[in-house]
Write an enzyme that holds these catalytic residues in place. Sequence first.
Site, short mmCIF file in Angstrom:
data_model
loop_
_atom_site.label_atom_id
_atom_site.label_comp_id
_atom_site.label_asym_id
_atom_site.label_seq_id
_atom_site.Cartn_x
_atom_site.Cartn_y
_atom_site.Cartn_z
N ASP A 182 -15.39 37.77 2.56
CA ASP A 182 -15.82 38.00 1.18
C ASP A 182 -16.45 39.38 1.07
O ASP A 182 -17.25 39.78 1.92
CB ASP A 182 -16.83 36.91 0.79
CG ASP A 182 -17.07 36.88 -0.72
OD1 ASP A 182 -16.28 37.49 -1.45
OD2 ASP A 182 -18.04 36.22 -1.14
N CYS A 216 -9.12 33.92 -4.73
CA CYS A 216 -10.08 33.99 -3.63
C CYS A 216 -11.23 33.10 -4.06
O CYS A 216 -11.00 31.97 -4.47
CB CYS A 216 -10.49 35.43 -3.34
SG CYS A 216 -10.85 36.45 -4.79
N GLY A 219 -11.82 35.32 -7.69
CA GLY A 219 -10.55 35.71 -8.28
C GLY A 219 -10.53 37.14 -8.78
O GLY A 219 -9.77 37.46 -9.70
N GLY A 221 -12.03 40.17 -6.37
CA GLY A 221 -12.14 41.14 -5.29
C GLY A 221 -10.91 41.17 -4.40
O GLY A 221 -10.08 42.08 -4.47
#
Length: 416
Positions: A182, A216, A219, A221
């Site tokens: 992340d 992800c 939604g 990066g």
Amino acid sequence: MSATIEREFEELDAQCRWQPLYLEIRNESHDYPHRVAKFPENRNRNRYRDVSPYDHSRVKLQSAENDYINASLVDIEEAQRSYILTQGPLPNTCCHFWLMVWQQKTRAVVMLNRTVEKESVKCAQYWPTDDREMVFKETGFSVKLLSEDVKSYYTVHLLQLENINSGETRTISHFHYTTWPDFGVPESPASFLNFLFKVRESGSLNPDHGPAVIHCSAGIGRSGTFSLVDTCLVLMEKGEDVNVKQILLSMRKYRMGLIQTPDQLRFSYMAIIEGAKYTKGDSNIQKRWKELSKEDLSPVCRHSQNRTMTEKYNGKRIGSEDEKLTGLSSKVPDTVEESSESILRKRIREDRKATTAQKVQQMRQRLNETERKRKRWLYWQPILTKMGFVSVILVGALVGWTLLFQLNVLPRLTDT
């Protein structure tokens, strides 16, 4: 074309301008209304309060009482590419997720996060991991696992999505990148491009069917990085002029905040430059990407992998093999990342709040179920009590009648 982008990359690197460029993009991005996402009834459908789909580009659920889902249709007409960028599904939105996949005629889901990262829940487990099917009664769908192909840093699932009402089934490809941290970047452009071209080879990104769903956690990066690189490479294949900054600004008109850090922006340039070698007709490049990605090795421990990738991209551990391939250093110039760190801290707080909210919701559901059972008991208790009382009277009457019959009638029959 790639030479121009490569020169731009080298200048940005030499001048340490990734942070200023990222801030320019953020400041030049348009802000559009996103009122529907803020409706009270939709608050529990958003993973993060600061990531909402714009009203003009949000995906609408059809034939549903509430048509809201935190998903945006990103349509790049000149590249003939359409993507649905969405957040990682919540426990209460998994059913809406599969409804969207069905209604949009999607053939593939690209997942770029893990369900749990750094002890924070980033996404609900919305697909089955064994032979047991998952049923979503709220929207009338079931999902079965048909096959699983596990590589060192990604996994490909084939899923069967069934419309329970009609009995119709569709096969959905689920491409899961399992080692992308992340707010971070993949281990190398080679590994990322190997994954991207695996998705491409499935035909899932082609315009002759529904848009692929890319997600992800938020939604924006990792999903934005994937979509930007793919779009730029398509345009280069078509011989179009590619201005990475302008393309990203164009994509941000459909979903806010695409690409979250200067590192992700820099990595996008690296992947575009490396991917351009394929457009120039280098027939062996995909084979080299696959070799460098080491996809056939056994998956490594998630925690150590996460740490290794972060260190590698911060310049503490430099991948020499990848540098030989790309000619680009994977070391990032020192930049002031205060804004990214503050966003990360905010995201962690949001994750904790979301997890707490989910637990509270589950507790409320259990309490509501207990209360419903109690009310049902209170409703039936007097009725059952009366029925029991009547039953006792009837049984007593029957016993009394039987005794009376035996005492009075049977002796007479005997005398006769």
